[in-house]
Design a protein around this motif. Structure first.
Motif, PDB file in Angstrom:
ATOM      1  N   LEU A 127       2.187 120.740 -38.861  1.00 23.97           N
ATOM      2  CA  LEU A 127       2.782 121.491 -39.965  1.00 23.97           C
ATOM      3  C   LEU A 127       4.078 120.805 -40.363  1.00 23.97           C
ATOM      4  O   LEU A 127       4.920 120.527 -39.497  1.00 23.97           O
ATOM      5  N   GLN A 128       4.248 120.542 -41.683  1.00 22.14           N
ATOM      6  CA  GLN A 128       5.425 119.815 -42.130  1.00 22.14           C
ATOM      7  C   GLN A 128       5.925 120.353 -43.472  1.00 22.14           C
ATOM      8  O   GLN A 128       5.162 120.941 -44.245  1.00 22.14           O
ATOM      9  N   ALA A 129       7.198 120.111 -43.753  1.00 21.16           N
ATOM     10  CA  ALA A 129       7.801 120.470 -45.038  1.00 21.16           C
ATOM     11  C   ALA A 129       8.919 119.481 -45.341  1.00 21.16           C
ATOM     12  O   ALA A 129       9.469 118.853 -44.423  1.00 21.16           O
ATOM     13  N   TRP A 144       5.024 120.505 -48.828  1.00 21.08           N
ATOM     14  CA  TRP A 144       4.590 120.950 -47.515  1.00 21.08           C
ATOM     15  C   TRP A 144       3.173 120.448 -47.265  1.00 21.08           C
ATOM     16  O   TRP A 144       2.438 120.124 -48.197  1.00 21.08           O
ATOM     17  N   ASN A 145       2.787 120.381 -46.014  1.00 23.41           N
ATOM     18  CA  ASN A 145       1.410 119.995 -45.686  1.00 23.41           C
ATOM     19  C   ASN A 145       1.025 120.502 -44.306  1.00 23.41           C
ATOM     20  O   ASN A 145       1.879 120.745 -43.454  1.00 23.41           O
ATOM     21  N   SER A 200      -2.009 119.828 -48.787  1.00 22.14           N
ATOM     22  CA  SER A 200      -0.622 119.576 -49.173  1.00 22.14           C
ATOM     23  C   SER A 200      -0.306 120.326 -50.453  1.00 22.14           C
ATOM     24  O   SER A 200      -1.192 120.602 -51.277  1.00 22.14           O
ATOM     25  N   SER A 234       5.560 112.808 -51.567  1.00 26.28           N
ATOM     26  CA  SER A 234       6.298 113.658 -50.630  1.00 26.28           C
ATOM     27  C   SER A 234       6.743 112.887 -49.402  1.00 26.28           C
ATOM     28  O   SER A 234       6.075 111.956 -48.948  1.00 26.28           O
ATOM     29  N   THR A 262       7.935 114.324 -45.723  1.00 28.68           N
ATOM     30  CA  THR A 262       8.038 115.570 -44.970  1.00 28.68           C
ATOM     31  C   THR A 262       8.230 115.306 -43.485  1.00 28.68           C
ATOM     32  O   THR A 262       7.969 114.212 -42.985  1.00 28.68           O
ATOM     33  N   GLY A 314       8.032 117.532 -39.442  1.00 29.80           N
ATOM     34  CA  GLY A 314       7.647 118.776 -38.799  1.00 29.80           C
ATOM     35  C   GLY A 314       7.146 118.558 -37.386  1.00 29.80           C
ATOM     36  O   GLY A 314       7.529 117.608 -36.701  1.00 29.80           O
TER      37      GLY A 314
END
Length: 209
Positions: free
Chosen positions: A32-34, A63-64, A82, A200, A202, A204
């Motif tokens: 999970l990432q942002a 985010w993804n 994403s 992107s 990101t 996380g």
């Protein structure tokens, strides 16, 4: 069969099974990432056509979420979702842009160690564009469904056997030539030649199981 040979084969099979079990515990990876998102060259179907206003709507948040299965140390496959969100306003109205992308992924794990992992990934899937905008206080909605493709680079530092932290640099490209615009009780099919490219960077968490 020679007793020593039989014991040797049995020991080899047990060792291989144990190694396989140990490898299997880290073959699945969820993340999970942002972070930061940018619509390269901007978007169409806005409430104002000025280039300066399009520039305001490029920067946003991204985010993804992804899942990968590693059947081999060099190869992974899975799925990635994403998204992107950005907004801006002017004296006559406002725009709030959303993109959503879901695609199967194939990854080349060019670096896989006890601590550091890195991979190049890409895919082809479903792309959705939404603009929840207002003009003179009245709702105006833009809907577009299409297909797109993506490429990206993932880096991870493993904290322990299950958890890691890292980042993803990714680019999605999709055709944005047509969309449905709903405003004032009417739906209009509008065509404008454009390719939307959400980019992107990101960061996380990663979880191995």
């Amino acid at each position: 069969m020679n007793k020593k040979l039989f014991l040797g084969i049995l020991l080899s099979l047990c060792t291989a099974f144990a190694a396989g079990q140990e490898k299997k515990s880290t073959e699945h990876v969820f993340s999970l990432q942002a972070g930061y998102g940018n619509l390269l060259k901007g978007s169409r179907f806005l409430t104002q056509s000025a280039d300066s206003y399009r520039q305001q709507l490029r920067d946003g948040i991204a985010w993804n979420a992804s899942y990968y299965y590693r059947p081999a140390s060099i190869l992974s496959f899975g799925f990635q979702y994403s998204g992107h969100s950005s907004s801006a306003s002017h004296t006559e109205g406002a725009d709030h842009l959303y993109t959503h992308y879901l695609a199967p992924q194939l990854a080349w794990n060019f670096l896989r160690g006890d601590r550091w992992n890195a991979s190049l990934h890409g895919g082809y899937g479903f792309f959705l564009f939404r603009n929840h905008s207002k003009v003179f206080g009245k709702d105006r909605k833009v809907h577009q469904n299409n297909v797109g493709c993506n490429v990206g680079l993932k880096m991870e530092y493993k904290l322990n056997a299950h958890w890691g932290i890292g980042g993803d640099c990714s680019l999605v490209a999709a055709d944005q030539s047509g969309a449905d615009i709903k405003y004032h009780g009417q739906t209009i099919d509008v065509h404008q030649n454009n390719y939307l490219r959400p980019f992107s960077v990101t960061g996380g968490i990663y979880y191995h199981f």
